[in-house]
Design a protein around this motif. Structure first.
Motif, PDB file in Angstrom:
ATOM      1  N   MET A 215     -34.672 -30.446  -7.415  1.00 52.97           N
ATOM      2  CA  MET A 215     -35.760 -29.813  -8.178  1.00 52.97           C
ATOM      3  C   MET A 215     -35.381 -28.405  -8.629  1.00 52.97           C
ATOM      4  SD  MET A 215     -39.116 -31.207  -6.205  1.00 52.97           S
ATOM      5  CE  MET A 215     -40.167 -29.877  -6.696  1.00 52.97           C
ATOM      6  N   GLY A 216     -34.530 -27.739  -7.840  1.00 52.95           N
ATOM      7  CA  GLY A 216     -34.076 -26.388  -8.207  1.00 52.95           C
ATOM      8  C   GLY A 216     -33.434 -26.371  -9.586  1.00 52.95           C
ATOM      9  N   TYR A 217     -32.782 -27.493  -9.934  1.00 50.90           N
ATOM     10  CA  TYR A 217     -32.133 -27.571 -11.245  1.00 50.90           C
ATOM     11  C   TYR A 217     -33.063 -28.191 -12.292  1.00 50.90           C
ATOM     12  CZ  TYR A 217     -27.726 -26.461  -8.974  1.00 50.90           C
ATOM     13  OH  TYR A 217     -26.736 -25.839  -8.281  1.00 50.90           O
ATOM     14  N   GLY A 218     -34.008 -29.019 -11.820  1.00 52.11           N
ATOM     15  CA  GLY A 218     -34.844 -29.758 -12.773  1.00 52.11           C
ATOM     16  C   GLY A 218     -36.192 -29.140 -13.049  1.00 52.11           C
ATOM     17  N   LEU A 219     -36.436 -27.944 -12.520  1.00 50.25           N
ATOM     18  CA  LEU A 219     -37.746 -27.316 -12.715  1.00 50.25           C
ATOM     19  C   LEU A 219     -38.049 -27.123 -14.202  1.00 50.25           C
ATOM     20  CD1 LEU A 219     -37.789 -24.460 -10.040  1.00 50.25           C
ATOM     21  CD2 LEU A 219     -39.063 -26.581 -10.004  1.00 50.25           C
ATOM     22  N   PRO A 220     -39.283 -27.452 -14.631  1.00 41.22           N
ATOM     23  CA  PRO A 220     -39.619 -27.240 -16.041  1.00 41.22           C
ATOM     24  C   PRO A 220     -39.853 -25.753 -16.332  1.00 41.22           C
ATOM     25  CG  PRO A 220     -41.479 -28.248 -14.870  1.00 41.22           C
ATOM     26  CD  PRO A 220     -40.388 -28.046 -13.868  1.00 41.22           C
ATOM     27  N   THR A 221     -38.891 -25.116 -16.950  1.00 43.49           N
ATOM     28  CA  THR A 221     -39.027 -23.682 -17.280  1.00 43.49           C
ATOM     29  C   THR A 221     -38.654 -23.455 -18.757  1.00 43.49           C
ATOM     30  OG1 THR A 221     -36.805 -23.359 -16.399  1.00 43.49           O
ATOM     31  CG2 THR A 221     -38.610 -22.713 -14.958  1.00 43.49           C
ATOM     32  N   SER A 222     -39.482 -24.004 -19.632  1.00 42.92           N
ATOM     33  CA  SER A 222     -39.233 -23.829 -21.077  1.00 42.92           C
ATOM     34  C   SER A 222     -39.347 -22.365 -21.480  1.00 42.92           C
ATOM     35  CB  SER A 222     -40.226 -24.650 -21.886  1.00 42.92           C
ATOM     36  OG  SER A 222     -40.201 -25.969 -21.462  1.00 42.92           O
ATOM     37  N   TRP A 223     -40.113 -21.593 -20.694  1.00 39.07           N
ATOM     38  CA  TRP A 223     -40.313 -20.180 -21.017  1.00 39.07           C
ATOM     39  C   TRP A 223     -39.032 -19.357 -20.848  1.00 39.07           C
ATOM     40  CZ3 TRP A 223     -39.000 -17.206 -16.847  1.00 39.07           C
ATOM     41  CH2 TRP A 223     -39.050 -17.819 -15.598  1.00 39.07           C
ATOM     42  N   ASN A 224     -38.083 -19.902 -20.087  1.00 38.02           N
ATOM     43  CA  ASN A 224     -36.887 -19.134 -19.745  1.00 38.02           C
ATOM     44  C   ASN A 224     -35.873 -19.148 -20.903  1.00 38.02           C
ATOM     45  OD1 ASN A 224     -34.802 -17.833 -18.467  1.00 38.02           O
ATOM     46  ND2 ASN A 224     -34.317 -19.530 -17.097  1.00 38.02           N
ATOM     47  N   LYS A 225     -35.953 -18.111 -21.746  1.00 41.67           N
ATOM     48  CA  LYS A 225     -35.071 -18.106 -22.926  1.00 41.67           C
ATOM     49  C   LYS A 225     -34.201 -16.859 -23.009  1.00 41.67           C
ATOM     50  CE  LYS A 225     -37.682 -21.245 -25.859  1.00 41.67           C
ATOM     51  NZ  LYS A 225     -38.995 -21.493 -25.288  1.00 41.67           N
ATOM     52  N   THR A 226     -34.606 -15.781 -22.372  1.00 41.38           N
ATOM     53  CA  THR A 226     -33.817 -14.545 -22.478  1.00 41.38           C
ATOM     54  C   THR A 226     -33.113 -14.252 -21.148  1.00 41.38           C
ATOM     55  OG1 THR A 226     -35.606 -13.130 -21.728  1.00 41.38           O
ATOM     56  CG2 THR A 226     -35.528 -13.597 -24.099  1.00 41.38           C
ATOM     57  N   VAL A 227     -32.161 -13.332 -21.216  1.00 38.45           N
ATOM     58  CA  VAL A 227     -31.416 -12.949 -20.009  1.00 38.45           C
ATOM     59  C   VAL A 227     -32.367 -12.350 -18.978  1.00 38.45           C
ATOM     60  CG1 VAL A 227     -29.613 -11.421 -19.109  1.00 38.45           C
ATOM     61  CG2 VAL A 227     -29.273 -12.583 -21.282  1.00 38.45           C
ATOM     62  N   LEU A 228     -33.280 -11.495 -19.470  1.00 40.46           N
ATOM     63  CA  LEU A 228     -34.222 -10.837 -18.559  1.00 40.46           C
ATOM     64  C   LEU A 228     -35.082 -11.862 -17.822  1.00 40.46           C
ATOM     65  CD1 LEU A 228     -35.372  -8.112 -17.540  1.00 40.46           C
ATOM     66  CD2 LEU A 228     -37.071  -8.274 -19.364  1.00 40.46           C
ATOM     67  N   GLN A 229     -35.511 -12.894 -18.563  1.00 37.35           N
ATOM     68  CA  GLN A 229     -36.346 -13.928 -17.935  1.00 37.35           C
ATOM     69  C   GLN A 229     -35.550 -14.699 -16.880  1.00 37.35           C
ATOM     70  OE1 GLN A 229     -37.605 -15.797 -21.579  1.00 37.35           O
ATOM     71  NE2 GLN A 229     -39.630 -14.867 -21.493  1.00 37.35           N
ATOM     72  N   THR A 230     -34.261 -14.933 -17.153  1.00 42.09           N
ATOM     73  CA  THR A 230     -33.419 -15.609 -16.153  1.00 42.09           C
ATOM     74  C   THR A 230     -33.279 -14.743 -14.909  1.00 42.09           C
ATOM     75  OG1 THR A 230     -32.177 -16.511 -18.006  1.00 42.09           O
ATOM     76  CG2 THR A 230     -31.203 -16.796 -15.845  1.00 42.09           C
ATOM     77  N   VAL A 231     -33.101 -13.428 -15.135  1.00 41.89           N
ATOM     78  CA  VAL A 231     -32.978 -12.499 -14.002  1.00 41.89           C
ATOM     79  C   VAL A 231     -34.262 -12.556 -13.162  1.00 41.89           C
ATOM     80  CG1 VAL A 231     -32.787 -10.057 -13.357  1.00 41.89           C
ATOM     81  CG2 VAL A 231     -31.366 -10.963 -15.201  1.00 41.89           C
ATOM     82  N   ILE A 232     -35.412 -12.516 -13.837  1.00 41.10           N
ATOM     83  CA  ILE A 232     -36.699 -12.550 -13.122  1.00 41.10           C
ATOM     84  C   ILE A 232     -36.833 -13.857 -12.335  1.00 41.10           C
ATOM     85  CG2 ILE A 232     -39.223 -12.564 -13.417  1.00 41.10           C
ATOM     86  CD1 ILE A 232     -38.788 -10.752 -15.875  1.00 41.10           C
ATOM     87  N   LEU A 233     -36.396 -14.965 -12.939  1.00 44.92           N
ATOM     88  CA  LEU A 233     -36.476 -16.272 -12.269  1.00 44.92           C
ATOM     89  C   LEU A 233     -35.672 -16.263 -10.960  1.00 44.92           C
ATOM     90  CD1 LEU A 233     -37.291 -19.314 -12.376  1.00 44.92           C
ATOM     91  CD2 LEU A 233     -35.170 -19.730 -13.603  1.00 44.92           C
ATOM     92  N   TYR A 234     -34.447 -15.744 -11.023  1.00 42.21           N
ATOM     93  CA  TYR A 234     -33.604 -15.689  -9.822  1.00 42.21           C
ATOM     94  C   TYR A 234     -34.191 -14.737  -8.775  1.00 42.21           C
ATOM     95  CZ  TYR A 234     -29.834 -18.689 -11.394  1.00 42.21           C
ATOM     96  OH  TYR A 234     -29.093 -19.783 -11.761  1.00 42.21           O
ATOM     97  N   PHE A 235     -34.804 -13.650  -9.249  1.00 41.86           N
ATOM     98  CA  PHE A 235     -35.447 -12.713  -8.319  1.00 41.86           C
ATOM     99  C   PHE A 235     -36.600 -13.413  -7.595  1.00 41.86           C
ATOM    100  CE2 PHE A 235     -34.225  -8.133  -8.458  1.00 41.86           C
ATOM    101  CZ  PHE A 235     -33.003  -8.329  -9.089  1.00 41.86           C
ATOM    102  N   ALA A 236     -37.375 -14.199  -8.354  1.00 37.15           N
ATOM    103  CA  ALA A 236     -38.504 -14.925  -7.740  1.00 37.15           C
ATOM    104  C   ALA A 236     -37.983 -15.884  -6.677  1.00 37.15           C
ATOM    105  CB  ALA A 236     -39.286 -15.680  -8.809  1.00 37.15           C
TER     106      ALA A 236
END
Lengths: 359, 53
Positions: A215-236
């Motif tokens: 699930m860690g790889y298959g999570l639906p995260t269409s919102w994740n489009k920018t580098v900053l959003q990816t950083v925030i995702l990993y922080f979460a």
């Protein structure tokens, strides 16, 4: 009230090993993902290199852990750092075949992970927060390594960063050696259902980790489009992993396990296009990591290194399908997440100790 | 099936045969060792429980 409880947990006995290994884990993942990130630009390595790395880094941890449990005098932390740096320099200078370099980087990573688990579990006196803080450092390191790999940063700077972990590893070793009766320390882990077959508990706990890995790889995260959003995702993810252990120590493993599994579901499904909602789901979802580890340690009390290796084996098996196919339909993806989460909840309730002895 | 995108690249065997074979053998060895170690530990615990009784 909640903050006070969290503060109390963060000051608990031996927690400093968690902080030490938070930094070591952070640096190790930076080095590893720096290598992987630089490789991805080279198309022939696209498919096999990440699978190769994952397999070598995750699967042997149980074997290394068992050796470390049986021969505690072996300095696996320093050996791991040596392997990691050898592989990293080989890769940086392009001295050998890429796969040989990846092998040493990954095996070094495995040794250091096992050492981190051994130190944090043995010094925790049955608490989860130590290992949870150690594990959470990885998420921050993964994203940092990925970003640095895409930059023009010289790899020698990262060699220095790797060397900076030596005093931390030595200090962590000192804390581990301070425990008088090493094997006794894990006796306080009583989170597994005592009335169930121990082998079955291990298998079911690995299954939960497998689902989490997938699930860690298959999570639906269409919102994740920018580098900053990816950083925030990993922080979460990192904060969620740490919070799982801390809250489990404060409120009990069963309560937090159920809450994290149930609450993550609606947030993850609804949050496909909404960042904040999705992040809350990711936070809850990541909280189960240290809980499953504690359950397996409760079964394999004398061999926490082997127990930790069981969870990483589950992570590898869970992530394996992702290398072969990707589900592009949101409905199918969400259905899989719902079914898998409900099965996990049922399995968790079966294997966890209902008596809450460790609260 | 149209909802599943296959990532597997059969071409890799031509390019990366040696590391792939090494990986498969490595994984088989690790799985066998893990199975043996877990079995040893569980048997040890079973004996301890019997002795306590």
């Amino acid at each position: 009230m909640l903050l006070k409880k969290i503060c109390d947990v963060l000051k608990s006995n031996g927690i400093v090993t968690g902080y030490l290994y938070f930094y070591i884990h952070f640096v190790v993942e930076i080095l590893c993902f720096f290598v992987l990130s630089r490789l991805i630009g080279n198309s022939p390595f696209l498919w096999l290199a990440p699978v190769f790395y994952d397999a070598i880094a995750f699967v042997p941890q149980g074997v290394i852990g068992y050796m470390s449990d049986k021969f505690p005098k072996i300095k696996i932390g320093l050996i791991g750092l040596l392997f990691l740096l050898i592989g990293f320099i080989m890769f940086g200078l392009n001295l050998v075949n890429t796969y040989i370099a990846i092998f040493w980087v990954a095996i070094g990573n495995a040794f250091l992970h096992v050492h981190g688990a051994e130190v944090t579990i043995r010094t925790s006196e049955g608490k989860l927060s130590h290992s949870a803080i150690f594990v959470s450092g990885g998420s921050f390191g993964v994203i940092t390594g990925k970003l640095l790999g895409k930059s023009i940063l010289s790899f020698w700077i990262l060699v220095l960063l790797g060397l900076s972990t030596i005093p931390f590893i030595l200090l962590a070793d000192t804390y581990r050696n301070d425990i008088k009766c090493e094997n006794k320390s894990c006796d306080k882990f009583n989170y597994a259902n005592p009335n169930m077959n121990k082998g079955l508990i291990i298998l079911l706990a690995i299954f939960i980790v497998c689902v989490r890995g997938y699930m860690g790889y298959g999570l639906p995260t269409s919102w994740n489009k920018t580098v900053l959003q990816t950083v925030i995702l990993y922080f979460a993810m990192g904060i969620g992993k740490a919070l799982g252990g801390i809250l489990a120590d404060a409120y009990g493993i069963k309560k937090i396990g159920i809450i994290s599994i149930i609450f993550s579901l609606p947030f993850l499904i609804i949050g496909d296009n909404m960042m904040i909602i999705s992040l809350i789901g990711v936070l809850f979802f990541s909280m189960t990591m240290s809980i499953t580890l504690a359950i397996i340690v409760s079964v394999l009390k004398e061999t926490p290194g082997l127990a930790f290796g069981m969870t990483t084996l589950g992570l590898f098996l869970g992530s394996l399908p992702v290398f072969f196919f990707k589900i592009t339909s949101l409905i199918i993806n969400c259905s899989i997440i719902i079914i898998a989460t409900l099965i996990c909840l049922f399995v968790f309730l079966k294997i966890v100790n209902g008596g809450e002895q460790n609260e | 099936m149209s909802n599943i995108k296959w990532i597997f690249i059969p071409k890799f065997i031509e390019i990366e045969c040696v590391p792939f074979v090494f990986l498969v053998l490595f994984l088989i060895l690790m799985f066998i060792l893990l199975f043996i170690f877990v079995k040893i530990e569980l048997n040890k615990m079973r004996k301890e429980v019997k002795n306590e009784k």
